[in-house]
Design an enzyme around this catalytic site. Structure first.
Site, PDB file in Angstrom:
ATOM      1  N   CYS A 248       0.793  -1.240   0.000  1.00  0.00           N
ATOM      2  CA  CYS A 248       0.000   0.000   0.000  1.00  0.00           C
ATOM      3  C   CYS A 248       0.821   1.284   0.000  1.00  0.00           C
ATOM      4  O   CYS A 248       0.683   2.094  -0.919  1.00  0.00           O
ATOM      5  CB  CYS A 248      -0.935  -0.014   1.201  1.00  0.00           C
TER       6      CYS A 248
HETATM    7  C1  UGA Z   1      -1.304   0.404   5.573  1.00  0.00           C
HETATM    8  C2  UGA Z   1      -2.122   1.376   6.448  1.00  0.00           C
HETATM    9  O1  UGA Z   1      -1.595   1.387   7.779  1.00  0.00           O
HETATM   10  C3  UGA Z   1      -3.601   0.964   6.478  1.00  0.00           C
HETATM   11  O2  UGA Z   1      -4.343   1.920   7.232  1.00  0.00           O
HETATM   12  C4  UGA Z   1      -4.125   0.948   5.039  1.00  0.00           C
HETATM   13  O3  UGA Z   1      -5.476   0.542   4.983  1.00  0.00           O
HETATM   14  C5  UGA Z   1      -3.308  -0.038   4.232  1.00  0.00           C
HETATM   15  O4  UGA Z   1      -1.906   0.357   4.270  1.00  0.00           O
HETATM   16  C6  UGA Z   1      -3.833   0.004   2.824  1.00  0.00           C
HETATM   17  O5  UGA Z   1      -3.687   1.033   2.163  1.00  0.00           O
HETATM   18  O6  UGA Z   1      -4.527  -0.938   2.423  1.00  0.00           O
HETATM   19  P1  UGA Z   1      -0.207  -2.006   5.959  1.00  0.00           P
HETATM   20  O7  UGA Z   1       0.474  -1.779   4.650  1.00  0.00           O
HETATM   21  O8  UGA Z   1      -0.855  -3.302   6.230  1.00  0.00           O
HETATM   22  O9  UGA Z   1      -1.350  -0.882   6.191  1.00  0.00           O
HETATM   23  O10 UGA Z   1       0.922  -1.855   7.075  1.00  0.00           O
HETATM   24  P2  UGA Z   1       1.351  -0.821   8.204  1.00  0.00           P
HETATM   25  O11 UGA Z   1       1.160  -1.448   9.516  1.00  0.00           O
HETATM   26  O12 UGA Z   1       0.768   0.498   7.986  1.00  0.00           O
HETATM   27  O13 UGA Z   1       2.933  -0.760   7.927  1.00  0.00           O
HETATM   28  C7  UGA Z   1       3.462  -0.320   6.677  1.00  0.00           C
HETATM   29  C8  UGA Z   1       4.966  -0.317   6.725  1.00  0.00           C
HETATM   30  O14 UGA Z   1       5.441   0.738   7.556  1.00  0.00           O
HETATM   31  C9  UGA Z   1       5.595  -1.587   7.286  1.00  0.00           C
HETATM   32  O15 UGA Z   1       6.714  -1.938   6.524  1.00  0.00           O
HETATM   33  C10 UGA Z   1       5.978  -1.206   8.695  1.00  0.00           C
HETATM   34  O16 UGA Z   1       7.040  -1.971   9.209  1.00  0.00           O
HETATM   35  C11 UGA Z   1       6.408   0.242   8.491  1.00  0.00           C
HETATM   36  N1  UGA Z   1       6.335   1.069   9.712  1.00  0.00           N
HETATM   37  C12 UGA Z   1       5.156   1.257  10.353  1.00  0.00           C
HETATM   38  C13 UGA Z   1       7.479   1.691  10.169  1.00  0.00           C
HETATM   39  O17 UGA Z   1       8.583   1.550   9.598  1.00  0.00           O
HETATM   40  N2  UGA Z   1       7.400   2.474  11.300  1.00  0.00           N
HETATM   41  C14 UGA Z   1       6.229   2.677  11.943  1.00  0.00           C
HETATM   42  O18 UGA Z   1       6.226   3.431  12.957  1.00  0.00           O
HETATM   43  C15 UGA Z   1       5.088   2.047  11.472  1.00  0.00           C
END
Ligand code: UGA
Length: 431
Positions: free
Chosen positions: A271
């Site tokens: 995403c």
């Molecule tokens: C993300 C959004 O959080 C959802 O709200 C959205 O619905 C979804 O995309 C989408 O568009 O369908 P997701 O991709 O499942 O969800 O994962 P996240 O938990 O948001 O993490 C994304 C990335 O950011 C991961 O690689 C995670 O490790 C990284 N991350 C997250 C960080 O490096 N630091 C943080 O503080 C948080």
């Protein structure tokens, strides 16, 4: 068009990917009669046997609980003929230029419109797929109306973006921060109350375009927070300051919030990278240049190589070095490796002649397809045996518990790309 509170009204969810599957299972669990439609028959067979094609905590249980009662999966659009509401959940991947590829949306609209020819009742078409602002009004609505021969008097179009995170998608669906409903029809309030009856969340009613845009902007802002933390982390590391403590102080300001400030190896997944590229492309098409979002992507592109350079500096070269990679998915608790930060790291290590041993609780089969040359093992402990270095790339709780296992390493060179390890003998990527 009126919308009664008749709970026997049926729902068709189009697209059995991550979002469609979770949406269908959760709506069924809320008491709706739901048919999940996907053209992939193998996927449909698996879902009807309560075997989710994606690894998502609690999803198999939810499928098992509702299948055969108020949930069924099907490879045809028959259910649309009896449905009151259809939800479009097909994927919108990136094209070569970064813009959103809407070919699956078009195909779904054609099939939906065709099936709606046999449905003379009122019908609501909900867009949950992430689409550029204007898509529902300029593509989905005309395509469905033209193919179905229906009029906009008895067909309502609504944009209702999803905010589901992989790994916590069911609780995100059941307890959302907000529900966004974009429509220019007065009935949208009644429809949303009916669709999400049982869920307590503020509802924001907007224009269709605003709802579509809000999804891109949410993901872009979250990704910006991450790249911001990573850039600050890189500076803090040079200054001998702990970025996690700094961001804790910063996040206590109510105007900022403490979430999504975890510095590390960067963001991946299906995403964030896709949606930010699409927003950059949208900006360009509109005549603007998104310098901030380009920087967000640029920081994210270069961040993983910091680990490679850190290790190269320590060893003075990586040829023949045995490196244990723990955590291959784009984040913990998923088998999804799309845009995983492990991918550029693996590529760089292989180019430098390192010998890689990989372990992930869920994602090894997927990574094996991309990098068959890596040695994949059954546990962290197996990966650490005789390793010259260990790199940790996800926040999997089983990595947090590692301690004595590091004794098996040849050299205790441990670098974490996510802040998760308890052992004192580690270095952080930017802390
Ligand atoms: C993300 C959004 O959080 C959802 O709200 C959205 O619905 C979804 O995309 C989408 O568009 O369908 P997701 O991709 O499942 O969800 O994962 P996240 O938990 O948001 O993490 C994304 C990335 O950011 C991961 O690689 C995670 O490790 C990284 N991350 C997250 C960080 O490096 N630091 C943080 O503080 C948080």
């Amino acid at each position: 068009m009126t919308c009664s509170s008749d709970s026997t009204k049926q729902i068709s969810v189009i697209g059995g990917g991550y979002v469609g599957l979770v949406t269908a299972a959760c709506l069924a669990d809320l008491g709706h009669m739901v048919t999940l439609i996907d053209i992939d028959e193998e996927k449909i067979r698996a879902i009807n046997a309560a075997r989710s094609p994606v690894a998502e905590s609690g999803l198999n249980e939810l499928l098992a609980k509702n299948l055969g009662k108020n949930l069924i999966a099907s490879s045809d659009y028959e259910s649309v003929k009896r449905s009151y509401l259809s939800i479009i959940c097909v994927n919108t991947p990136a094209t070569q230029t970064g813009s959103a590829d809407l070919s699956s949306i078009e195909a779904a609209c054609l099939s939906l419109g065709h099936a709606l020819r046999c449905n003379s009742g009122d019908h609501v078409v909900v867009t949950k797929s992430t689409v550029p602002p204007g898509t529902t009004e300029s593509l989905i609505q005309p395509l469905v109306l033209r193919t179905s021969g229906r009029s906009d008097k008895n067909t309502i179009f609504l944009s209702n973006p999803e905010f589901l995170r992989e790994g916590s998608a069911i609780s995100d669906f059941m307890s959302p921060d907000r529900i966004i409903a974009g429509s220019n029809n007065d009935a949208s309030s009644e429809i949303i109350s009916w669709l999400y009856a049982g869920i307590s969340a503020p509802v924001m009613f907007t224009s269709v375009k605003t709802a579509e845009m809000s999804k891109y902007v949410t993901n872009a802002f979250l990704a910006t927070k991450i790249s911001f933390s990573n850039e600050i982390g890189n500076v803090c590391k040079r200054l001998g300051i702990d970025v996690y403590e700094v961001m804790q102080c910063v996040g206590m300001d109510h105007r900022i919030s403490p979430h999504f400030f975890n510095a590390g190896v960067g963001f991946g997944g299906a995403c964030f990278p896709k949606d930010i590229r699409a927003l950059i492309s949208l900006a360009e098409e509109s005549g603007e240049t998104s310098r901030l979002l380009q920087a967000v992507m640029d920081i994210n592109r270069t961040q993983p190589y910091r680990i490679v350079h850190q290790l190269e500096n320590e060893f003075g070269g990586l040829a023949g070095k045995r490196i244990a990679l723990l955590g291959l998915a784009f984040k913990a608790a998923t088998d999804d490796i799309r845009e995983s930060r492990a991918i550029p790291i693996i590529q760089a290590f292989l180019e430098k002649g390192a010998v890689l041993v990989g372990y992930d609780p869920l994602a090894m089969e997927n990574m094996k397809k991309l990098f068959p040359e890596i040695d994949y093992v059954k546990s962290s402990s197996d990966a650490l045996q005789g390793a010259d270095a260990c790199i940790v790339l996800t926040e999997s709780p089983e990595f947090a518990a590692l301690n004595g296992e590091f004794d098996q390493m040849n050299t205790r060179m441990i670098i974490e790309g996510r802040r998760i390890l308890q052992t004192k003998e580690k270095q952080g990527i930017c802390w």
